[in-house]
Design a protein around this motif. Structure first.
Motif, PDB file in Angstrom:
ATOM      1  N   HIS A   1     -12.395  40.064  13.372  1.00  0.00           N
ATOM      2  CA  HIS A   1     -12.837  38.682  13.582  1.00  0.00           C
ATOM      3  C   HIS A   1     -14.074  38.669  14.465  1.00  0.00           C
ATOM      4  O   HIS A   1     -14.477  39.687  15.032  1.00  0.00           O
ATOM      5  N   GLY A   2     -14.678  37.493  14.607  1.00  0.00           N
ATOM      6  CA  GLY A   2     -15.823  37.325  15.485  1.00  0.00           C
ATOM      7  C   GLY A   2     -15.409  37.418  16.943  1.00  0.00           C
ATOM      8  O   GLY A   2     -14.211  37.426  17.269  1.00  0.00           O
ATOM      9  N   ASP A   3     -16.387  37.497  17.829  1.00  0.00           N
ATOM     10  CA  ASP A   3     -16.132  37.613  19.274  1.00  0.00           C
ATOM     11  C   ASP A   3     -15.308  38.851  19.604  1.00  0.00           C
ATOM     12  O   ASP A   3     -14.414  38.811  20.453  1.00  0.00           O
ATOM     13  N   TRP A   4     -15.586  39.959  18.936  1.00  0.00           N
ATOM     14  CA  TRP A   4     -14.820  41.181  19.179  1.00  0.00           C
ATOM     15  C   TRP A   4     -15.027  41.638  20.622  1.00  0.00           C
ATOM     16  O   TRP A   4     -16.158  41.805  21.089  1.00  0.00           O
ATOM     17  N   LEU A   5     -13.932  41.850  21.356  1.00  0.00           N
ATOM     18  CA  LEU A   5     -14.028  42.178  22.770  1.00  0.00           C
ATOM     19  C   LEU A   5     -13.745  43.645  23.071  1.00  0.00           C
ATOM     20  O   LEU A   5     -14.089  44.132  24.147  1.00  0.00           O
TER      21      LEU A   5
END
Length: 421
Positions: free
Chosen positions: A167-171
C-alpha cells in the motif's frame, strides 16, 4: 472430537481469542458462525492466545528473535513473580539477535511463525482430513504457512487479507516491501480464492498482480446488539465518543481543531458539547487534550473490556469514527465502523479519501466529513448538535453488515471451491 459427517476447515490465524485486538476479534466472531453452518474449525494460532474450548486448537511459536521476543513480552505482561522475571531475562538475552535481525530486514514480529505453523498444519491435516484451508490476518505469515500446507495436501485454500499487504505510505524498509509484494504475488498465484475486506483493496491488488477473477470483496461486518437501541429524548447536550486505539495519523488533532473552532464561533456550546475517549491514547493526542483550552470538554476513560465498550457505545450521544489520513486509508474500512453501525447511535465519520466508507455511512443515515479538514468536521459536528437540539435524533437505518452475512458468503465461496476440486 469432530463428527465424521462434518465439513472441516483448517483455520490459520496468528491472533485469536485476545480481547481488544482487531485481527483476533475478526476470526473470533467468525468461529461460531462457521460451526452454525456445519463447518468444524480446526484452529492453528500463535502461542499468545488462550485455548478455545470445544474445538481442536493448536498453538505454535515463532522461530526468529523478533517473534520469540514478542511472544515472551506477551507472556510477561500476563505473569507475575519468578515467571515474570524469567521472561524478562529471556527477552533481554534475545536482544542482540533481535537487533541484528531488524538491521537485516525490518519485517513484522510475526513473520517467522510460518515454518512451525506449516509443519503443524500438515500434521493436523493428516489427523483430521480437512476439506479446505482458510488463512486470515493480520500477519502475512499465516498465508505463507497456508500456501505450504496447500502445496503438500492439494486442498483448496482461501486467503483472507484483513489489510492490504502492499500500500501507499510504506513505513518499513525496502526489503520488507519486496517481501510483502512477493507474498502477495504468491497468494494470487497459489490460493484458490483471495478475500479482501474492501472493493478498493481488491481492485488495487488485482492491478498490481495482473491477476483478475480470483479476488472477491466480503465486508467484515459485526455482531448485531442483542437488544433494540435505546430511545434517547431530545436534549441540549451532545457528547461525542471515540472507541479504539489512537496512534500515528489516527489522532485527535483534526477533531479537536474542529471543536475549538466550534466553541469560538458558538461560545454557548462550550458547556453543551464534548468528547469521551475510550481506548489507548497516543502521546500526540494526549498532549493535544492537555493543551485544549476547554479542559473539561474532554474525558479520557482509558481501555475498557469489549463488553463494557459495547455498552458505552449504546449510551453515547454521537459515535466518533476517525480514519488515518494516509494512502492506506483509501483501501481500508476500520473494523470499529461495523460495531458503530449496529449501535443504533448517530455516527460522525472523519473519512479520508474513501468513497466506499463515505457511502456506507451516509447510506445508513449517518454523517461523514473530510477527515483532513477541520472546517468540514466542525460544520458536520454542528449539524449533529443542532439536529439533536431542535427535533431530537432520527434513528439510523439497520445495518446489513453482519458477521453472519460475511461467513455465509465465505462458506458459499468455500463450497464453490470444493465443487471445482
Amino acid at each position: 472430537m469432530i463428527s465424521p459427517a462434518a465439513s472441516r476447515w483448517l483455520v490459520l490465524s496468528y491472533f485469536a481469542n485476545i480481547d481488544g485486538m482487531a485481527p483476533s476479534q475478526h476470526i473470533d466472531d467468525r468461529l461460531p458462525h462457521l460451526r452454525r453452518l456445519g463447518i468444524a474449525p480446526i484452529l492453528l494460532t500463535g502461542p499468545c492466545c488462550d485455548p478455545i474450548e470445544g474445538m481442536i486448537h493448536a498453538r505454535v511459536a515463532s522461530v526468529a528473535p523478533s517473534g520469540l521476543r514478542f511472544e515472551l513480552r506477551h507472556f510477561r505482561r500476563r505473569s507475575a513473580g519468578a515467571i515474570r522475571m524469567l521472561g524478562t531475562l529471556a527477552s533481554a538475552a534475545l536482544l542482540p539477535a533481535y537487533l541484528l535481525e531488524k538491521l537485516a530486514a525490518d519485517l513484522d514480529s510475526q513473520w517467522s511463525w510460518f515454518p512451525r505453523a506449516a509443519r503443524k498444519g500438515r500434521a493436523l491435516c493428516r489427523e483430521n482430513a480437512p476439506n479446505l484451508i482458510y488463512s486470515t490476518g493480520g500477519p502475512w505469515s499465516a498465508h505463507v504457512a497456508a500456501a505450504r500446507i496447500a502445496r503438500t495436501t492439494g486442498l483448496p485454500w482461501i486467503a483472507e487479507l484483513q489489510d492490504p499487504l502492499v500500500h501507499g505510505d510504506w513505513l518499513r524498509s525496502r526489503v520488507a516491501l519486496r517481501v510483502a509484494a512477493s507474498v502477495e504475488r504468491m497468494i494470487f498465484r497459489d490460493a484458490s480464492a483471495v478475500v479482501y475486506l474492501t472493493q478498493a483493496a481488491r481492485d488495487a491488488a488485482e492491478s498490481r498482480t495482473g491477476v483478475s477473477g480470483k479476488a472477491v470483496c466480503i465486508y467484515a461486518g459485526a455482531e448485531p446488539f442483542p437488544d433494540p437501541p435505546p430511545l434517547v429524548a431530545k436534549k441540549a447536550s451532545c457528547r461525542f465518543a471515540h472507541f479504539g486505539s489512537l496512534g500515528g495519523s489516527r489522532n485527535l488533532k483534526v477533531f479537536l481543531d474542529a471543536l475549538a473552532m466550534l466553541f469560538r464561533d458558538h461560545p454557548d456550546l462550550a458547556d453543551k458539547a464534548g468528547l469521551d475517549v475510550y481506548g489507548t491514547v497516543d502521546r500526540l493526542s494526549r498532549a493535544l487534550i492537555e493543551a485544549f483550552p476547554w479542559a473539561n470538554a474532554v474525558t479520557i476513560h482509558g481501555r475498557v473490556p469489549r463488553r463494557e465498550s459495547l455498552a458505552a457505545m449504546r449510551r453515547a450521544d454521537v459515535l466518533l469514527l476517525i480514519q488515518n489520513t494516509e494512502e492506506f486509508s483509501i483501501e481500508t474500512i476500520p473494523s470499529k465502523t461495523y460495531e458503530y453501525l449496529h449501535a443504533g447511535r448517530p455516527v460522525l465519520g472523519l473519512v479520508y479519501r474513501n468513497p466506499e466508507l463515505y457511502a456506507m455511512l451516509e447510506g445508513a443515515g449517518h454523517v461523514a466529513a473530510d477527515g483532513a479538514d477541520p472546517a468540514a468536521v466542525k460544520e458536520a459536528a454542528l449539524r449533529l448538535i443542532l439536529s439533536r437540539e431542535s427535533a431530537g435524533e432520527s434513528a439510523p437505518k439497520p445495518s446489513p453488515y453482519t458477521v453472519a452475512a460475511a461467513v455465509d458468503a465465505l462458506a458459499s465461496l468455500g463450497a464453490s471451491l470444493g465443487k471445482r476440486a
